[in-house]
Scaffold this active site. Structure first.
Site, PDB file in Angstrom:
ATOM      1  N   CYS A 199      35.708   2.298  45.573  1.00 51.15           N
ATOM      2  CA  CYS A 199      34.703   2.906  46.459  1.00 51.15           C
ATOM      3  C   CYS A 199      33.253   2.777  45.996  1.00 51.15           C
ATOM      4  CB  CYS A 199      35.009   4.380  46.639  1.00 51.15           C
ATOM      5  SG  CYS A 199      36.419   4.649  47.703  1.00 51.15           S
ATOM      6  N   SER A 256      38.634   5.127  57.436  1.00 57.13           N
ATOM      7  CA  SER A 256      38.143   4.146  56.474  1.00 57.13           C
ATOM      8  C   SER A 256      36.672   4.437  56.192  1.00 57.13           C
ATOM      9  CB  SER A 256      38.230   2.733  57.042  1.00 57.13           C
ATOM     10  OG  SER A 256      39.425   2.532  57.728  1.00 57.13           O
ATOM     11  N   THR A 257      36.223   4.121  54.972  1.00 58.87           N
ATOM     12  CA  THR A 257      34.777   4.258  54.712  1.00 58.87           C
ATOM     13  C   THR A 257      34.076   3.136  55.437  1.00 58.87           C
ATOM     14  OG1 THR A 257      35.215   5.042  52.525  1.00 58.87           O
ATOM     15  CG2 THR A 257      32.987   4.323  52.957  1.00 58.87           C
TER      16      THR A 257
HETATM   17  C1  UDX Z   1      35.835   8.057  44.396  1.00 57.96           C
HETATM   18  C2  UDX Z   1      35.294   9.417  44.872  1.00 57.96           C
HETATM   19  O1  UDX Z   1      35.334  10.345  43.781  1.00 57.96           O
HETATM   20  C3  UDX Z   1      36.107   9.924  46.044  1.00 57.96           C
HETATM   21  O2  UDX Z   1      35.561  11.140  46.523  1.00 57.96           O
HETATM   22  C4  UDX Z   1      36.077   8.871  47.138  1.00 57.96           C
HETATM   23  O3  UDX Z   1      36.862   9.292  48.231  1.00 57.96           O
HETATM   24  C5  UDX Z   1      36.583   7.541  46.614  1.00 57.96           C
HETATM   25  O4  UDX Z   1      35.829   7.150  45.471  1.00 57.96           O
HETATM   26  P1  UDX Z   1      37.893   7.197  42.922  1.00 57.96           P
HETATM   27  O5  UDX Z   1      37.309   5.831  43.109  1.00 57.96           O
HETATM   28  O6  UDX Z   1      39.346   7.386  43.136  1.00 57.96           O
HETATM   29  O7  UDX Z   1      37.163   8.243  43.902  1.00 57.96           O
HETATM   30  O8  UDX Z   1      37.585   7.642  41.404  1.00 57.96           O
HETATM   31  P2  UDX Z   1      36.595   8.628  40.634  1.00 57.96           P
HETATM   32  O9  UDX Z   1      37.370   9.696  39.990  1.00 57.96           O
HETATM   33  O10 UDX Z   1      35.461   9.057  41.479  1.00 57.96           O
HETATM   34  O11 UDX Z   1      36.065   7.684  39.446  1.00 57.96           O
HETATM   35  C6  UDX Z   1      35.316   6.489  39.694  1.00 57.96           C
HETATM   36  C7  UDX Z   1      34.943   5.794  38.397  1.00 57.96           C
HETATM   37  O12 UDX Z   1      33.979   6.516  37.649  1.00 57.96           O
HETATM   38  C8  UDX Z   1      36.129   5.580  37.439  1.00 57.96           C
HETATM   39  O13 UDX Z   1      36.067   4.287  36.885  1.00 57.96           O
HETATM   40  C9  UDX Z   1      35.914   6.661  36.395  1.00 57.96           C
HETATM   41  O14 UDX Z   1      36.542   6.351  35.184  1.00 57.96           O
HETATM   42  C10 UDX Z   1      34.404   6.678  36.298  1.00 57.96           C
HETATM   43  N1  UDX Z   1      33.839   7.948  35.782  1.00 57.96           N
HETATM   44  C11 UDX Z   1      34.065   9.121  36.440  1.00 57.96           C
HETATM   45  C12 UDX Z   1      33.044   7.945  34.638  1.00 57.96           C
HETATM   46  O15 UDX Z   1      32.819   6.892  34.035  1.00 57.96           O
HETATM   47  N2  UDX Z   1      32.505   9.128  34.208  1.00 57.96           N
HETATM   48  C13 UDX Z   1      32.708  10.311  34.835  1.00 57.96           C
HETATM   49  O16 UDX Z   1      32.177  11.335  34.385  1.00 57.96           O
HETATM   50  C14 UDX Z   1      33.520  10.311  35.989  1.00 57.96           C
END
Ligand code: UDX
Length: 440
Positions: free
Chosen positions: A252, A106-107
């Site tokens: 996250c 878990s984080t």
């Molecule tokens: C994130 C981390 O990437 C991952 O390594 C960690 O383990 C958990 O948190 P996740 O929450 O699944 O993963 O999604 P992620 O792909 O990181 O996107 C997070 C948010 O940022 C989304 O709402 C996405 O739409 C947004 N985003 C992402 C943007 O708005 N712009 C981008 O360029 C990339």
């Protein structure tokens, strides 16, 4: 899949959850996951509620429970609540009759491994020894299976003792079945925990940085896509995570940043706390800006108007809505008296209702239920509405028949593309009034 010689038992206190994992329809949508579970279930992968038996049988135990943001008491709204992690550690100490390696997945805030070890050592049976490792999860939803198979790195933090090193080697053996040795990074437990928080903070910071420039683009006439491309071509910066958007969501980023800020305050380094808090403030600003733009463009009132939302998940390829920017947008529009037609290919209607009637969102849940319609077809969702708001970048939104959609809408018909995925020139030719992020 990669370790047919290892028996994996997934346990949960929720019998409902476990029965879903044992059924045809898994409780979460994740590309590639169905296939793996169906191939390995009841071969070397088991789902069970018999927690005690699973603990007794296991050599390695992964703690993967949630660590939500505290909603009460000290650190309310910011600190991670370690209640579930602590309960797990206590159960493990109580039931174990042989030595175990406990892996914290878990984080959790820096020093959690130490707390787990304290609980285990204070409660263990004679002749039972524990080692605690930190092995943070870097999976992104929607590409979790792909991330797992081709991980950039696997981070394992251990206690700096001979037994700690032994435990590290045992866990490495599992990963070495498919991850090359040079991608396994060995650190002390503190570094490993802080790396997880730090990596998420850096990723979130990139999005807030590009979103801050998107505001400038809208004022000056620059185009944030061109700016992002130019910035990302610098090999020191790279092109990923520079997509300007309605703001980041997910389980996250916000939680980990709040937690990082809180830890900094507790460590009495307010300057660092303020630095990371700004990444969150920028995200809130971006979400509000987008919602306000919708209202302003619709002649400063959305009261009684019907608006279509395309997408409710926090990003594409997942049914997860935690901290989804769509919730913020929907709340603002509902507060202004709008009616919403919502369509998302993977989010369950019940989840949308639950999110929008949550006490954080409304104090009048009956009214919200009356004001929203959840559709399972994007065309009917657009019927007789004033505007379409794109909140999630689902691929299928790109290829819809927008001429057909335009005909069904009230004129002037607006599109607010919060994810910059549509062809805005084509839409304008059809007749739409198009608004997006980071471009005038
Ligand atoms: C994130 C981390 O990437 C991952 O390594 C960690 O383990 C958990 O948190 P996740 O929450 O699944 O993963 O999604 P992620 O792909 O990181 O996107 C997070 C948010 O940022 C989304 O709402 C996405 O739409 C947004 N985003 C992402 C943007 O708005 N712009 C981008 O360029 C990339």
């Amino acid at each position: 899949m990669q370790c047919p010689h290892i028996k994996v038992t997934v346990v949960d206190i929720s019998a409902h959850r476990i029965s879903q994992w044992n059924s045809e329809k898994l409780p979460i949508y994740e590309p590639g996951l169905d296939d793996i579970v169906k191939k390995r279930r009841n071969v070397n992968l088991f789902f069970s509620t018999n927690i005690e038996e699973a603990i007794q049988e296991a050599d390695l135990i992964f703690i993967s429970v949630n660590t939500p943001t505290k909603t009460f008491g000290v650190g309310k709204g910011r600190a991670a609540d370690l209640m579930y992690v602590e309960n797990c550690a206590r159960t493990i100490a109580q039931v174990s009759t042989s030595d175990k390696i406990v892996v914290e997945k878990s984080t959790v805030p820096v020093r959690a491994a130490e707390s787990i070890l304290k609980i285990l050592s204070a409660n263990h049976k004679p002749n039972v020894k524990f080692q605690v490792l930190s092995n943070p999860e870097f999976l992104s939803e929607g590409v979790a299976v792909e991330n797992l198979l081709n991980a950039d790195r696997v981070l394992i933090g251990h206690e700096e003792t001979a037994d700690g090193l032994w435990a590290f080697k045992e866990l490495s053996k599992v990963y070495l079945n498919w991850i090359p040795e040079e991608k396994i990074l060995r650190t002390n437990t503190w570094s490993s925990e802080l790396t997880k928080l730090g990596a998420n903070a850096f990723l979130a910071q990139r999005i807030s940085s590009i979103n801050s420039l998107s505001v400038m683009c809208e004022v000056t006439g620059a185009d944030v896509s061109e700016v992002a491309k130019g910035i990302g071509l610098d090999s020191r910066i790279g092109p990923k995570f520079l997509q300007a958007s309605v703001g980041f969501g997910g389980s996250c980023f916000q939680k980990d940043l709040l937690n990082l800020v809180y830890i900094c305050e507790c460590l009495n380094i307010p300057q660092v706390a303020v630095y990371w808090q700004q990444v969150l403030d920028m995200n809130d600003y971006q979400k509000s800006r987008f919602s306000n733009k919708i209202i302003e463009s619709l002649f400063n009132t959305v009261t009684g108007k019907r608006i279509t939302m395309f997408g409710f998940a926090f990003k594409k390829d997942t049914g997860d809505t935690r901290e989804s920017p769509a919730i913020h947008v929907a709340k603002t529009l509902l507060d202004e008296g709008a009616n919403l037609n919502i369509y998302d290919p993977k989010v369950e209607p019940e989840q949308i209702k639950k999110d929008l009637t949550h006490p954080y969102v409304t104090d009048n849940p009956e009214n919200v239920i009356k004001s929203i319609e959840i559709h399972n077809d994007p065309y009917t969702a657009a019927d007789s509405t004033h505007a379409i708001v794109i909140c999630t970048e689902w691929d299928e939104f790109v290829n819809l028949d927008y001429e057909k959609i335009y005909e069904r809408m009230i004129k002037p018909a607006f599109i607010f593309d919060g994810r910059k995925i549509l062809n805005h020139e084509v839409l304008a030719t059809i007749g739409f009034q198009v608004h997006t992020i980071g471009k005038r």
